[in-house]
Design a protein around this motif. Structure first.
Motif, PDB file in Angstrom:
ATOM      1  N   SER A   1     -18.580 -10.390  -0.110  1.00  0.00           N
ATOM      2  CA  SER A   1     -17.599  -9.305   0.011  1.00  0.00           C
ATOM      3  C   SER A   1     -17.380  -8.884   1.457  1.00  0.00           C
ATOM      4  O   SER A   1     -16.318  -8.390   1.801  1.00  0.00           O
TER       5      SER A   1
ATOM      6  N   GLY B   1     -16.942 -10.690   4.026  1.00  0.00           N
ATOM      7  CA  GLY B   1     -16.087 -11.588   4.793  1.00  0.00           C
ATOM      8  C   GLY B   1     -16.865 -12.434   5.789  1.00  0.00           C
ATOM      9  O   GLY B   1     -18.102 -12.437   5.799  1.00  0.00           O
TER      10      GLY B   1
ATOM     11  N   ASN C   1      -5.520 -15.951  -1.478  1.00  0.00           N
ATOM     12  CA  ASN C   1      -5.129 -14.567  -1.228  1.00  0.00           C
ATOM     13  C   ASN C   1      -5.031 -14.398   0.289  1.00  0.00           C
ATOM     14  O   ASN C   1      -5.980 -13.989   0.952  1.00  0.00           O
ATOM     15  N   THR C   2      -3.897 -14.731   0.856  1.00  0.00           N
ATOM     16  CA  THR C   2      -3.745 -14.841   2.313  1.00  0.00           C
ATOM     17  C   THR C   2      -4.255 -13.604   3.050  1.00  0.00           C
ATOM     18  O   THR C   2      -3.889 -12.481   2.712  1.00  0.00           O
ATOM     19  N   GLY C   3      -5.120 -13.863   4.049  1.00  0.00           N
ATOM     20  CA  GLY C   3      -5.660 -12.775   4.855  1.00  0.00           C
ATOM     21  C   GLY C   3      -6.913 -12.164   4.271  1.00  0.00           C
ATOM     22  O   GLY C   3      -7.604 -11.393   4.947  1.00  0.00           O
ATOM     23  N   LYS C   4      -7.201 -12.458   3.009  1.00  0.00           N
ATOM     24  CA  LYS C   4      -8.416 -11.952   2.363  1.00  0.00           C
ATOM     25  C   LYS C   4      -9.198 -13.131   1.797  1.00  0.00           C
ATOM     26  O   LYS C   4      -9.206 -13.372   0.584  1.00  0.00           O
ATOM     27  N   PRO C   5      -9.856 -13.900   2.678  1.00  0.00           N
ATOM     28  CA  PRO C   5     -10.546 -15.111   2.215  1.00  0.00           C
ATOM     29  C   PRO C   5     -11.673 -14.778   1.242  1.00  0.00           C
ATOM     30  O   PRO C   5     -12.375 -13.780   1.412  1.00  0.00           O
ATOM     31  N   GLN C   6     -11.800 -15.605   0.225  1.00  0.00           N
ATOM     32  CA  GLN C   6     -12.932 -15.494  -0.692  1.00  0.00           C
ATOM     33  C   GLN C   6     -13.882 -16.622  -0.319  1.00  0.00           C
ATOM     34  O   GLN C   6     -13.608 -17.785  -0.601  1.00  0.00           O
TER      35      GLN C   6
ATOM     36  N   ALA D   1     -13.320 -12.821  12.229  1.00  0.00           N
ATOM     37  CA  ALA D   1     -12.655 -12.233  11.058  1.00  0.00           C
ATOM     38  C   ALA D   1     -11.216 -12.740  10.938  1.00  0.00           C
ATOM     39  O   ALA D   1     -10.684 -12.867   9.840  1.00  0.00           O
ATOM     40  N   ASN D   2     -10.598 -13.024  12.095  1.00  0.00           N
ATOM     41  CA  ASN D   2      -9.195 -13.470  12.075  1.00  0.00           C
ATOM     42  C   ASN D   2      -9.078 -14.957  12.419  1.00  0.00           C
ATOM     43  O   ASN D   2      -8.026 -15.416  12.874  1.00  0.00           O
TER      44      ASN D   2
ATOM     45  N   VAL E   1      -7.925 -17.125   7.572  1.00  0.00           N
ATOM     46  CA  VAL E   1      -6.811 -16.235   7.199  1.00  0.00           C
ATOM     47  C   VAL E   1      -5.496 -17.002   7.066  1.00  0.00           C
ATOM     48  O   VAL E   1      -4.428 -16.414   6.999  1.00  0.00           O
TER      49      VAL E   1
ATOM     50  N   ASN F   1      -2.220 -18.945   5.920  1.00  0.00           N
ATOM     51  CA  ASN F   1      -1.269 -18.779   4.811  1.00  0.00           C
ATOM     52  C   ASN F   1      -0.943 -20.143   4.204  1.00  0.00           C
ATOM     53  O   ASN F   1      -0.201 -20.937   4.786  1.00  0.00           O
TER      54      ASN F   1
END
Ligand code: CU
Length: 228
Positions: free
Chosen positions: A52, A54, A168-173, A203-204, A209, A211
């Motif tokens: 969770s 990231g 889920n672009t920008g919210k990697p699982q 993080a970025n 992240v 698309n």
């Protein structure tokens, strides 16, 4: 047809929330039949949820809950891998890393901190249809393996599987787990480049992240694979 639609809807909901974990070590001598025997149990063995915090969370290393695992044996040049609890149904790459425990340190008590991880496998992204799970070679598969380079020095290693789900672009699982292995019959190679978890992924980072639906070319994050 209402009943069928309701059933399909419920199946979809279950799939969205079920996710997966990676509890089965695989070697040339076979695949574990018991969960978390040679793979350290993760913090979410029931919920199957991703890390969770990231890519910069301390949990990104092994997500271990502290329960002890046993150490399996694999020969250099042999097959090594980890199996999932179910088919991996999100689009995104599978990667493997390994890290050698320092001499004199019991692998069972070693946490893999520091610049100690080298990459041993990186799934090649599909050329197109990146947002479709079936386009990925990992798509809906359960067992993932690579060959331990023959020149890998003998010793005790953590082997870390990573699946970066990008739907889920920008919210990697990000799903991870670490197994324990003793490499035997190894060589005199110098594995590298060596990286740290957390640390190697920002993080970025474009690799986490990205698309999948934007038509660009995806590049998996992290260092090059060490081939020995
Ligand atoms: Cu998911």
């Amino acid at each position: 047809m209402l009943g069928v639609n309701v059933a399909l809807f419920l199946a979809g909901v279950a799939q969205v929330h079920a996710h997966y974990h990676f509890p089965y070590l695989i070697t040339s001598s076979g695949k574990d039949t018991v969960k978390w025997k040679h793979v350290r149990q993760v913090k979410n063995p029931e919920s199957n949820d991703f890390v969770s915090g990231g890519p910069t969370s301390p949990d990104i290393r092994c997500y271990s809950n502290g329960k002890k695992a046993e150490t399996a044996t694999v020969a250099a040049g042999g097959t090594l891998g980890i199996g999932a609890s179910q088919g991996v149904f999100h689009p995104g790459p599978i990667q493997f890393y390994m890290a050698k425990a320092p001499d004199g340190v019991d692998i069972a008590n070693w946490d893999g901190a520091g610049n100690v991880w080298f990459k041993t496998y990186s799934e090649k992204p599909p050329a197109s249809r990146l947002g479709e799970t079936a386009a990925w070679s990992s798509g809906n598969k359960q067992d993932f393996t690579f060959t331990v380079p023959k020149n890998t020095p003998s010793g005790d290693y953590l082997v870390r599987i990573e699946h970066i789900a990008l739907h889920n672009t920008g919210k990697p699982q990000i799903y991870v787990a670490c197994g324990q292995v003793k490499v035997t019959g190894g060589g005199n190679g110098t594995p590298g480049p060596l990286v740290a978890f957390p640390g190697v992924y920002a993080a970025n980072d474009p690799g986490v992240v990205f698309n999948l639906y934007g038509g660009g070319v995806y590049k998996t994050p992290g260092p090059a694979v060490w081939t020995g």
